[in-house]
Write a protein that holds these residues in place. Structure first.
Motif, PDB file in Angstrom:
ATOM      1  N   GLU A   1       0.825  -1.198   0.000  1.00 43.62           N
ATOM      2  CA  GLU A   1       0.000   0.000   0.000  1.00 43.62           C
ATOM      3  C   GLU A   1       0.868   1.261   0.000  1.00 43.62           C
ATOM      4  O   GLU A   1       0.586   2.222  -0.729  1.00 43.62           O
ATOM      5  N   PHE A   2       1.931   1.259   0.806  1.00 41.69           N
ATOM      6  CA  PHE A   2       2.857   2.385   0.878  1.00 41.69           C
ATOM      7  C   PHE A   2       3.435   2.689  -0.501  1.00 41.69           C
ATOM      8  O   PHE A   2       3.432   3.844  -0.955  1.00 41.69           O
ATOM      9  N   LEU A   3       3.916   1.649  -1.186  1.00 39.59           N
ATOM     10  CA  LEU A   3       4.516   1.839  -2.500  1.00 39.59           C
ATOM     11  C   LEU A   3       3.475   2.293  -3.525  1.00 39.59           C
ATOM     12  O   LEU A   3       3.735   3.194  -4.334  1.00 39.59           O
TER      13      LEU A   3
ATOM     14  N   TRP B   1      -0.534   9.978   1.402  1.00 38.81           N
ATOM     15  CA  TRP B   1       0.038  11.040   2.232  1.00 38.81           C
ATOM     16  C   TRP B   1       1.536  10.823   2.291  1.00 38.81           C
ATOM     17  O   TRP B   1       1.972   9.677   2.343  1.00 38.81           O
ATOM     18  N   PRO B   2       2.332  11.846   2.279  1.00 39.82           N
ATOM     19  CA  PRO B   2       1.996  13.277   2.232  1.00 39.82           C
ATOM     20  C   PRO B   2       1.751  13.740   0.803  1.00 39.82           C
ATOM     21  O   PRO B   2       1.875  12.961  -0.146  1.00 39.82           O
ATOM     22  N   PHE B   3       1.436  15.037   0.662  1.00 41.19           N
ATOM     23  CA  PHE B   3       1.222  15.633  -0.650  1.00 41.19           C
ATOM     24  C   PHE B   3       2.469  16.341  -1.156  1.00 41.19           C
ATOM     25  O   PHE B   3       2.404  17.070  -2.150  1.00 41.19           O
ATOM     26  N   ASP B   4       3.588  16.123  -0.506  1.00 42.47           N
ATOM     27  CA  ASP B   4       4.821  16.811  -0.892  1.00 42.47           C
ATOM     28  C   ASP B   4       5.248  16.466  -2.318  1.00 42.47           C
ATOM     29  O   ASP B   4       5.792  17.323  -3.020  1.00 42.47           O
ATOM     30  N   MET B   5       5.028  15.222  -2.745  1.00 43.64           N
ATOM     31  CA  MET B   5       5.434  14.850  -4.094  1.00 43.64           C
ATOM     32  C   MET B   5       4.702  15.702  -5.127  1.00 43.64           C
ATOM     33  O   MET B   5       5.305  16.263  -6.040  1.00 43.64           O
TER      34      MET B   5
ATOM     35  N   ASN C   1      12.053   7.858  -8.322  1.00 41.92           N
ATOM     36  CA  ASN C   1      12.692   6.851  -7.467  1.00 41.92           C
ATOM     37  C   ASN C   1      12.193   6.889  -6.023  1.00 41.92           C
ATOM     38  O   ASN C   1      12.555   6.020  -5.219  1.00 41.92           O
ATOM     39  N   LEU C   2      11.393   7.894  -5.672  1.00 40.05           N
ATOM     40  CA  LEU C   2      11.026   8.104  -4.273  1.00 40.05           C
ATOM     41  C   LEU C   2      10.343   6.916  -3.595  1.00 40.05           C
ATOM     42  O   LEU C   2      10.626   6.634  -2.426  1.00 40.05           O
ATOM     43  N   PRO C   3       9.426   6.218  -4.250  1.00 41.54           N
ATOM     44  CA  PRO C   3       8.769   5.116  -3.526  1.00 41.54           C
ATOM     45  C   PRO C   3       9.761   4.116  -2.930  1.00 41.54           C
ATOM     46  O   PRO C   3       9.683   3.788  -1.740  1.00 41.54           O
ATOM     47  N   GLN C   4      10.701   3.647  -3.717  1.00 40.92           N
ATOM     48  CA  GLN C   4      11.680   2.683  -3.205  1.00 40.92           C
ATOM     49  C   GLN C   4      12.645   3.334  -2.221  1.00 40.92           C
ATOM     50  O   GLN C   4      13.048   2.716  -1.225  1.00 40.92           O
ATOM     51  N   ILE C   5      13.009   4.587  -2.487  1.00 42.62           N
ATOM     52  CA  ILE C   5      13.920   5.291  -1.580  1.00 42.62           C
ATOM     53  C   ILE C   5      13.277   5.448  -0.205  1.00 42.62           C
ATOM     54  O   ILE C   5      13.906   5.199   0.830  1.00 42.62           O
ATOM     55  N   MET C   6      12.010   5.852  -0.172  1.00 42.03           N
ATOM     56  CA  MET C   6      11.328   6.044   1.103  1.00 42.03           C
ATOM     57  C   MET C   6      11.042   4.719   1.807  1.00 42.03           C
ATOM     58  O   MET C   6      10.994   4.668   3.041  1.00 42.03           O
ATOM     59  N   LEU C   7      10.882   3.662   1.048  1.00 42.89           N
ATOM     60  CA  LEU C   7      10.743   2.344   1.675  1.00 42.89           C
ATOM     61  C   LEU C   7      12.017   2.002   2.445  1.00 42.89           C
ATOM     62  O   LEU C   7      11.958   1.511   3.586  1.00 42.89           O
ATOM     63  N   GLU C   8      13.169   2.298   1.869  1.00 46.23           N
ATOM     64  CA  GLU C   8      14.434   2.048   2.561  1.00 46.23           C
ATOM     65  C   GLU C   8      14.587   2.969   3.766  1.00 46.23           C
ATOM     66  O   GLU C   8      15.127   2.565   4.806  1.00 46.23           O
ATOM     67  N   VAL C   9      14.120   4.200   3.650  1.00 50.00           N
ATOM     68  CA  VAL C   9      14.152   5.120   4.795  1.00 50.00           C
ATOM     69  C   VAL C   9      13.327   4.553   5.938  1.00 50.00           C
ATOM     70  O   VAL C   9      13.761   4.559   7.101  1.00 50.00           O
TER      71      VAL C   9
ATOM     72  N   SER D   1       1.573   6.409  -7.062  1.00 49.57           N
ATOM     73  CA  SER D   1       0.460   7.132  -7.684  1.00 49.57           C
ATOM     74  C   SER D   1       0.681   8.641  -7.634  1.00 49.57           C
ATOM     75  O   SER D   1       0.236   9.363  -8.537  1.00 49.57           O
ATOM     76  N   ALA D   2       1.355   9.114  -6.598  1.00 49.34           N
ATOM     77  CA  ALA D   2       1.624  10.549  -6.475  1.00 49.34           C
ATOM     78  C   ALA D   2       2.646  11.005  -7.511  1.00 49.34           C
ATOM     79  O   ALA D   2       2.421  11.990  -8.228  1.00 49.34           O
TER      80      ALA D   2
END
Length: 333
Positions: free
Chosen positions: A8-10, A139-143, A171-179, A15-16
């Motif tokens: 769901e996170f990814l 969330w968030p809407f920053d993207m 690349n953000l979805p995978q990057i934020m998953l690692e974060v 989608s953003a």
């Protein structure tokens, strides 16, 4: 990870960032047609989440861009709001009453309204002139705001590296998953150490000030019923510091923009008084795929991901659901 739905996170983050073509087409049309100013309107957390983009525009652009509280805009008005205004709204649910009223008010003044939400059939999506829809509960809407603001500044000749930056946002979805994975152990440790703490003092600055306000008000106060003080690092030495004591829990949000030195200064003083200072620093995360010159721009997303893990662990150790409310959307007001 505790209560973390990875698919769901990814899906939500993907989608953003996938809205890029729609956002760029919209911005290009607005620029070609011409407009006079930009309002970033929100309520509560969505208002605070607009601040980094008001700040970004103020740093780089001569365009009049301002973040505004929805209810205040309706109550007080704004002389510069009119037919040459563009107004952006964000809402997770698409049902925020204050924002709905503000959309109606802005349209009555002839302004062009844009909405970011996860529900195409929601009141906000139906009332704005154009709605850009992500996955539900994104969330968030920053993207979306980074893409919109970045493209706008680029078209104005005020952000030369936008294309490279927007490419990297994919690349953000995978990057934020690692974060999130990296943050998990520290989040659990913080929650365990502070499960009985009933007051937190939060410090942040630059493009993390909005998140500092948001986390203090929307998470610790609204969702955990904890008392907080929040102060901008540039204003730290003008009042709130007198509340510090040896056992005060101080939470410092540190980013990678021009305000970093101000937050360093506030942290150094806080450590002279309190023995309980925790720093959440976006510099601690690798962000493979994001160029050094862009790291500061994505700091709010990084911090939101990190503190999302803290929130889940606070929910666990305090046995207090993040969905529990006494008043918000429970009582009439």
């Amino acid at each position: 990870m505790l209560r973390f739905n990875e698919p769901e996170f990814l899906k939500q983050m993907e989608s953003a960032v996938a809205l890029r073509p729609q956002i760029e087409e919209l911005v290009d049309r607005l620029v070609e047609e011409g407009f006079g100013n930009l309002f970033l309107v929100g309520a509560g957390g969505t208002y605070a989440q607009m601040w980094p983009y008001e700040l970004l525009a103020r740093r780089r652009s001569s365009l009049d861009v301002r973040a505004v509280i929805a209810a205040e805009l309706v109550a007080s008005g704004d002389a510069s709001l009119g037919e040459r205004s563009v107004v952006i709204f964000t809402s997770v649910s698409g049902t925020t009453d204050d924002s709905i009223r503000a959309i109606e008010y802005c349209r009555s003044k002839g302004a062009y309204t844009i909405g970011f939400t996860g529900y195409a059939d929601s009141p906000i999506a139906q009332k704005v002139d154009v709605a850009l829809i992500s996955e539900p509960k994104t969330w968030p809407f920053d993207m979306q705001m980074l893409l919109f603001t970045g493209r706008l500044l680029s078209r104005r000749g005020e952000f030369d590296d936008y294309e490279a930056f927007a490419d990297e946002l994919a690349n953000l979805p995978q990057i934020m998953l690692e974060v999130a994975r990296q943050a998990e152990a520290g989040a659990a440790a913080f929650a365990e150490a502070h499960k009985d703490t009933d007051y937190h003092f939060l410090i942040g600055g630059g493009n993390l000030w909005g998140f500092t306000y948001l986390y203090s008000m929307c998470i610790l106060e609204e969702m955990q019923w904890l008392r907080t003080t929040r102060v901008h690092s540039a204003e730290f030495f003008h009042g709130s510091l007198e509340l510090l004591e040896e056992d005060t829990s101080v939470i410092v949000f540190q980013g990678e923009d021009e305000a970093r030195s101000l937050t360093d200064r506030a942290e150094a003083f806080a450590r002279r008084v309190s023995k309980d200072v925790t720093v959440f620093d976006t510099r601690d995360y690798a962000l493979d795929g994001i160029s050094p010159r862009f790291r500061g721009l994505v700091a709010p997303i990084v911090l939101d991901t990190v503190m999302g893990r803290v929130s889940k662990h606070l929910e666990r150790v305090r046995d207090h659901s993040l969905d529990l409310r006494r008043y918000y959307r429970v009582m009439d007001y």
